[in-house]
Design an enzyme around this catalytic site. Structure first.
Site, short mmCIF file in Angstrom:
data_model
loop_
_atom_site.label_atom_id
_atom_site.label_comp_id
_atom_site.label_asym_id
_atom_site.label_seq_id
_atom_site.Cartn_x
_atom_site.Cartn_y
_atom_site.Cartn_z
N HIS A 1 29.08 31.67 69.29
CA HIS A 1 29.12 33.09 69.68
C HIS A 1 29.02 33.96 68.44
CE1 HIS A 1 30.14 36.27 72.56
NE2 HIS A 1 30.71 36.85 71.52
N ASP B 1 38.07 41.50 81.17
CA ASP B 1 37.26 41.93 80.01
C ASP B 1 36.13 42.84 80.45
OD1 ASP B 1 36.46 41.82 77.17
OD2 ASP B 1 34.64 40.95 78.03
N ARG C 1 36.34 50.57 76.93
CA ARG C 1 36.38 50.68 75.46
C ARG C 1 35.09 51.31 74.94
NH1 ARG C 1 36.79 44.91 73.75
NH2 ARG C 1 36.72 45.71 71.63
N SER D 1 38.77 39.94 73.65
CA SER D 1 37.58 40.04 74.49
C SER D 1 36.69 38.81 74.31
CB SER D 1 36.82 41.33 74.11
OG SER D 1 35.53 41.34 74.63
N LYS E 1 36.62 35.00 76.83
CA LYS E 1 35.38 34.52 77.44
C LYS E 1 35.01 33.12 76.92
CE LYS E 1 33.42 38.42 76.32
NZ LYS E 1 32.77 39.69 76.10
#
Ligand code: URA
Length: 434
Positions: A82, A161, A168, A183, A187
């Site tokens: 990620h 999220d 946000r 966040s 995930k």
């Protein structure tokens, strides 16, 4: 428990308990807490911060707000990677097939474009026919047979999220390490991979501008992941200039194919190799020089490129354009942005460059809107390069001619020139956990 008291407590800089955090996340998910109170708490967190324990509790509550992926049909170690988000940051189509060619199974879940940053799912879908919404069975079947598959994150993973991120984005409360870490890690934990490799970006095109803050964020995410029993590592890499030379969905996929065929921009190759090496190390397949040698072999032999083709084809993609540069489609309208000055490129505001890519048609104007896969930018000259007035710095691509001028005007302002050659930041600032 009252939301008012939680906001007041955080406003005074006090730590919230696990029960209070869970009350907040449950209320956000069910819709019982109004957006006004959620936004007030988010702002208080941004201003007063959360300690490690609170960030971990927030992650775990967000993880529990939805389902986790069932990867039980895939035997052995499964890896995911990620990036915290960047411009021209398409490392996934290079890294995933390369480590898969080294024998590591990759079950990756990805998102679409967010703000000024691109999304892996949009990039993969620019390859005609590629499907990223796969059933659990189909996903497992492709990972088991090919070694890698990438799917779009479903709405059932971490619904908290989804709500918090949108709020946000709307209330200028994205840039906080505890909020970003919870966040991303909620995930990633929900995606159920055993190995999680993170690319934490810093610089003008990243959510975090300062490298030491990015380092702190990386340490926090690694601690959260390890605490949940996963093997987690991170690199901290520069997003002060777009990564590589291509910015845009199809353009980045063409670049990824070229990298896998031996034609690689140095900075992007460096980041991809570091991510691959980190994943192989965490999985216990190879480390250090041995890992680098293995990666080089898979790139040079064409095995990594074949793996990308196999994966995309298993997901329904037609890889003709990736395999055949002469058959690639480009947007019908182009414009060359000239330097107009003598000297060096001193800086490129990479967030602005990402926004200009969006203006050319790459970003969605509504949540379920379509994107122009062919829109984007070719970065011909980068920070530190010497230029003459007639040199082309960037080529703009779009399918809608009227979008060219406004994007070009904005791009011009994103680039600064100087007589002196600037000192460039390192591509990789540091590593954590590997
Ligand atoms: N990516 C995410 O998924 N969440 C953040 O908060 C920042 C980047």
């Amino acid at each position: 428990m009252r939301m008012y008291d939680l906001i007041h407590k955080k406003k005074e800089g006090k730590a919230l308990t696990a029960e209070e955090i869970d009350f907040f996340v449950k209320g956000v998910t069910s819709g019982e807490i109004p957006d006004s109170q959620t936004a007030a708490l988010l702002m208080a967190i941004c201003l007063k911060n959360m300690d490690d324990r609170e960030a971990t509790d927030l992650t775990l509550s967000m993880l529990a707000s939805g389902e986790s992926a069932d990867l039980s049909a895939i035997p052995g170690i499964k890896a995911d990677k990620h990036s915290t988000g960047g411009v021209g940051d398409s490392t996934t189509p290079v890294v995933i097939p390369t480590v898969a060619a080294c024998g590591l199974k990759v079950a990756k879940m990805s998102g679409r474009a967010l703000g000024h940053t691109g999304g892996t799912i949009d990039k993969l879908e620019s390859v005609p026919g590629t499907r990223t919404e796969l059933s659990t069975e189909e996903f497992a079947e492709i990972v088991n047979s090919v070694g890698a598959a990438v799917v779009a994150q479903t709405g059932t993973l971490c619904p908290a999220d989804k709500k918090l991120y949108a709020l946000r984005d709307f209330t200028a409360t994205v840039e906080n390490n505890a909020l970003i870490a919870s966040s991303i890690m909620s995930k990633k934990l929900a995606s159920s991979a055993d190995v999680i490799m993170l690319d934490v970006k810093y610089g003008s095109g990243a959510f975090i501008k300062d490298p030491e803050d990015a380092m702190e964020l990386a340490r926090l995410m690694v601690r959260i992941g390890e605490g949940a029993g996963r093997r987690v590592g991170a690199i901290i890499s520069s997003m002060d200039v777009p990564l590589g030379r291509a910015v845009g969905n199809a353009l980045e996929m063409y670049e990824a194919a070229d990298i896998l065929c031996g034609k690689a921009p140095e900075d992007k190759l460096q980041v991809c190799v570091a991510l691959c090496a980190g994943m192989l190390t965490l999985a216990g397949i190879a480390k250090g020089e041995e890992a680098k040698k293995m990666i080089a072999e898979k790139l040079e032999s064409g095995e990594a490129f074949n793996k990308l083709s196999e994966m995309l084809e298993a997901q329904g993609g037609d890889t003709t354009e990736l395999r055949n540069p002469a058959k690639r489609r480009y947007a019908p309208y182009k414009m060359e942005l000239k330097a107009g000055e003598c000297g060096y490129i001193y800086s490129m505001n990479t967030e602005e460059i990402g926004l200009c890519e969006g203006m050319l048609g790459s970003s969605r104007t509504s949540l379920d809107g379509s994107v122009d896969f062919l829109a984007g930018l070719e970065i011909i000259k980068k920070t530190g390069d010497k230029v003459s007035p007639d040199d082309t710095v960037i080529i703009l691509h779009t399918s809608d001619e009227k979008l060219l001028m406004p994007a070009a005007e904005r791009l011009k302002k994103a680039i600064c020139y100087s007589a002196e050659k600037p000192v460039l930041p390192p591509v990789i600032y540091g590593t954590v956990g590997i």
